[in-house]
Scaffold this motif. Structure first.
Motif, mmCIF file in Angstrom:
data_model
loop_
_atom_site.group_PDB
_atom_site.id
_atom_site.type_symbol
_atom_site.label_atom_id
_atom_site.label_comp_id
_atom_site.label_asym_id
_atom_site.label_seq_id
_atom_site.Cartn_x
_atom_site.Cartn_y
_atom_site.Cartn_z
ATOM 1 N N ALA A 128 0.853 -1.186 0.000
ATOM 2 C CA ALA A 128 0.000 0.000 0.000
ATOM 3 C C ALA A 128 0.891 1.239 0.000
ATOM 4 O O ALA A 128 1.606 1.497 0.967
ATOM 5 N N ALA A 129 0.873 1.992 -1.107
ATOM 6 C CA ALA A 129 1.685 3.218 -1.180
ATOM 7 C C ALA A 129 0.890 4.410 -0.651
ATOM 8 O O ALA A 129 1.444 5.276 0.023
ATOM 9 N N LEU A 130 -0.401 4.457 -0.942
ATOM 10 C CA LEU A 130 -1.269 5.525 -0.417
ATOM 11 C C LEU A 130 -2.378 4.890 0.407
ATOM 12 O O LEU A 130 -3.092 4.012 -0.066
ATOM 13 N N LYS A 131 -2.503 5.352 1.649
ATOM 14 C CA LYS A 131 -3.441 4.710 2.585
ATOM 15 C C LYS A 131 -4.543 5.675 2.999
ATOM 16 O O LYS A 131 -4.740 5.930 4.184
ATOM 17 N N GLY A 132 -5.174 6.286 2.002
ATOM 18 C CA GLY A 132 -6.279 7.188 2.332
ATOM 19 C C GLY A 132 -5.838 8.642 2.323
ATOM 20 O O GLY A 132 -5.884 9.325 3.343
ATOM 21 N N ILE A 133 -5.408 9.110 1.142
ATOM 22 C CA ILE A 133 -4.964 10.510 1.002
ATOM 23 C C ILE A 133 -6.142 11.365 0.544
ATOM 24 O O ILE A 133 -6.831 11.000 -0.409
ATOM 25 N N ILE A 179 -1.736 27.772 -5.297
ATOM 26 C CA ILE A 179 -0.583 26.875 -5.415
ATOM 27 C C ILE A 179 -0.611 26.024 -4.153
ATOM 28 O O ILE A 179 -0.548 26.550 -3.038
ATOM 29 N N VAL A 180 -0.770 24.720 -4.344
ATOM 30 C CA VAL A 180 -0.778 23.795 -3.214
ATOM 31 C C VAL A 180 0.431 22.886 -3.361
ATOM 32 O O VAL A 180 0.761 22.449 -4.468
ATOM 33 N N THR A 181 1.108 22.625 -2.253
ATOM 34 C CA THR A 181 2.280 21.754 -2.341
ATOM 35 C C THR A 181 2.127 20.538 -1.430
ATOM 36 O O THR A 181 1.508 20.618 -0.360
ATOM 37 N N LEU A 182 2.687 19.419 -1.894
ATOM 38 C CA LEU A 182 2.777 18.207 -1.076
ATOM 39 C C LEU A 182 4.237 18.035 -0.709
ATOM 40 O O LEU A 182 5.097 17.976 -1.592
ATOM 41 N N ILE A 183 4.523 17.995 0.589
ATOM 42 C CA ILE A 183 5.899 17.760 1.016
ATOM 43 C C ILE A 183 5.948 16.479 1.852
ATOM 44 O O ILE A 183 4.911 15.968 2.284
ATOM 45 N N GLY A 184 7.160 15.986 2.074
ATOM 46 C CA GLY A 184 7.308 14.757 2.849
ATOM 47 C C GLY A 184 8.595 14.058 2.481
ATOM 48 O O GLY A 184 9.202 14.366 1.455
ATOM 49 N N GLY A 235 4.916 9.076 -0.635
ATOM 50 C CA GLY A 235 3.764 8.881 -1.520
ATOM 51 C C GLY A 235 3.424 10.099 -2.362
ATOM 52 O O GLY A 235 2.368 10.141 -2.996
ATOM 53 N N LYS A 236 4.324 11.065 -2.418
ATOM 54 C CA LYS A 236 4.040 12.310 -3.141
ATOM 55 C C LYS A 236 3.893 12.050 -4.650
ATOM 56 O O LYS A 236 2.916 12.458 -5.273
ATOM 57 N N THR A 237 4.905 11.380 -5.202
ATOM 58 C CA THR A 237 4.877 11.105 -6.647
ATOM 59 C C THR A 237 3.703 10.199 -7.000
ATOM 60 O O THR A 237 3.022 10.413 -8.011
ATOM 61 N N THR A 238 3.444 9.216 -6.160
ATOM 62 C CA THR A 238 2.315 8.310 -6.424
ATOM 63 C C THR A 238 1.003 9.087 -6.431
ATOM 64 O O THR A 238 0.128 8.828 -7.271
ATOM 65 N N ARG A 272 -1.042 26.846 0.298
ATOM 66 C CA ARG A 272 -1.337 25.819 1.304
ATOM 67 C C ARG A 272 -0.483 24.594 1.048
ATOM 68 O O ARG A 272 0.028 24.405 -0.052
ATOM 69 N N ALA A 273 -0.354 23.769 2.091
ATOM 70 C CA ALA A 273 0.520 22.605 1.954
ATOM 71 C C ALA A 273 -0.020 21.420 2.744
ATOM 72 O O ALA A 273 -0.738 21.591 3.743
ATOM 73 N N TYR A 274 0.348 20.242 2.271
ATOM 74 C CA TYR A 274 0.013 18.985 2.950
ATOM 75 C C TYR A 274 1.327 18.262 3.226
ATOM 76 O O TYR A 274 2.198 18.196 2.356
ATOM 77 N N VAL A 275 1.443 17.726 4.428
ATOM 78 C CA VAL A 275 2.628 16.936 4.767
ATOM 79 C C VAL A 275 2.238 15.463 4.711
ATOM 80 O O VAL A 275 1.281 15.042 5.368
ATOM 81 N N LEU A 276 2.979 14.695 3.899
ATOM 82 C CA LEU A 276 2.704 13.268 3.753
ATOM 83 C C LEU A 276 3.754 12.455 4.508
ATOM 84 O O LEU A 276 4.948 12.792 4.483
ATOM 85 N N GLU A 277 3.268 11.414 5.161
ATOM 86 C CA GLU A 277 4.172 10.443 5.792
ATOM 87 C C GLU A 277 3.635 9.057 5.519
ATOM 88 O O GLU A 277 2.459 8.797 5.802
ATOM 89 N N THR A 278 4.482 8.189 4.996
ATOM 90 C CA THR A 278 4.126 6.795 4.685
ATOM 91 C C THR A 278 2.673 6.625 4.210
ATOM 92 O O THR A 278 1.909 5.850 4.778
#
Ligand code: ATP
Length: 234
Positions: A16-21, A30-35, A40-43, A202-208
């Motif tokens: 599971a690469a994305l578990k409920g994003i 402009i929204v950014t995904l960091i992590g 899972g940013k590229t996915t 705005r931004a979203y922080v992704l972890e696993t």
């Protein structure tokens, strides 16, 4: 809301690469995904552009559920993409690469071409050069220019600063800002969290494979936990 990613789950085989994003992008933002690596940013971007299928969840773009729409139709619908690793055609000239970006348009592309050359004078200087012989930064400019040829409503950018010297990173980021000012909504994936947070609204922080935080980008820049984890200690 222009783009809404609702609780998407994505697998590579059994992993599971994305578990409920869930991510929301409003028109004009402009929204950014960091992590960290592997978060899972590229996915997430590949799933939005249609390169990966969903296990569950939904992607709503411009009021339509595009979760099952083929990738090329998403481009026509207004989702522009400049993928990680550029994805340009190395044996073709800069000019022909730009024209390829407009393949789905039914009207003349001369206005878009002029705009791409205006935003990226370097591309105008090198219009007859084989794209594969361009520098990394020039290829990145070409990938963005080509994506703009389709007049996207949203531009998906995967690591535009990757492998570029600091001066060029600044240039690319200010061009992204200019593109946004001209009315294109941007969803940006970046390793370079500092720069991305300075640019984004705005931004979203992704972890696993999960979103662990979302806020105004300026708030995340001043968030001690974000500073410690992603901004070199703060
Ligand atoms: P990076 O910043 O390093 O590019 P990322 O946040 O973009 O990382 P992804 O590339 O989306 O992360 O990867 C998310 C997870 O999915 C990782 O655990 C990765 O190993 C896995 N993964 C990505 N691509 C594949 C693939 N083609 N096959 C199997 N697993 C994959």
């Amino acid at each position: 809301m222009l783009l809404e990613i609702k609780d998407i789950h994505v697998h590579y085989g059994k992993i599971a690469a994305l578990k409920g994003i869930s991510v929301e992008v409003n028109e004009g933002e402009i929204v950014t995904l960091i992590g960290a690596n592997g978060a899972g940013k590229t996915t997430t971007l590949k799933t939005i552009s249609g390169l990966r299928g969903l296990t569950s969840g939904k992607i709503i773009f411009d009021g339509r559920d595009i979760s099952k729409m083929p990738g090329h139709k998403r481009v026509v619908a207004g989702l522009g993409q400049a993928p990680e690793g550029r994805g340009i055609f190395p044996g073709m000239t800069v000019h022909d690469n730009l024209l390829m970006g407009a393949y789905a348009r039914t009207t003349s592309s001369s206005k878009e071409l002029a705009e791409a050359y205006e935003l990226f004078p370097r591309l105008a200087e090198r219009r007859d050069q084989a794209a594969g012989t361009m520098s990394g930064g020039e290829q990145q400019m070409l990938a963005i220019g080509r994506a703009l040829m389709a007049r996207p409503k949203v531009l998906l950018l995967d690591e535009p600063s990757m492998g570029l010297a600091p001066l060029l990173v600044q240039q690319i980021f200010s061009i992204i800002e200019e593109i946004n000012r001209r009315g294109v909504t941007v969803l940006l994936v970046e390793q370079n969290a500092q720069q991305a947070l300075k640019l984004a609204h705005r931004a979203y922080v992704l972890e696993t494979g999960r979103v662990v935080k979302s806020a105004a980008a300026s708030d995340l820049l001043n968030d001690p936990a974000v500073q410690a984890a992603y901004l070199g200690g703060g």
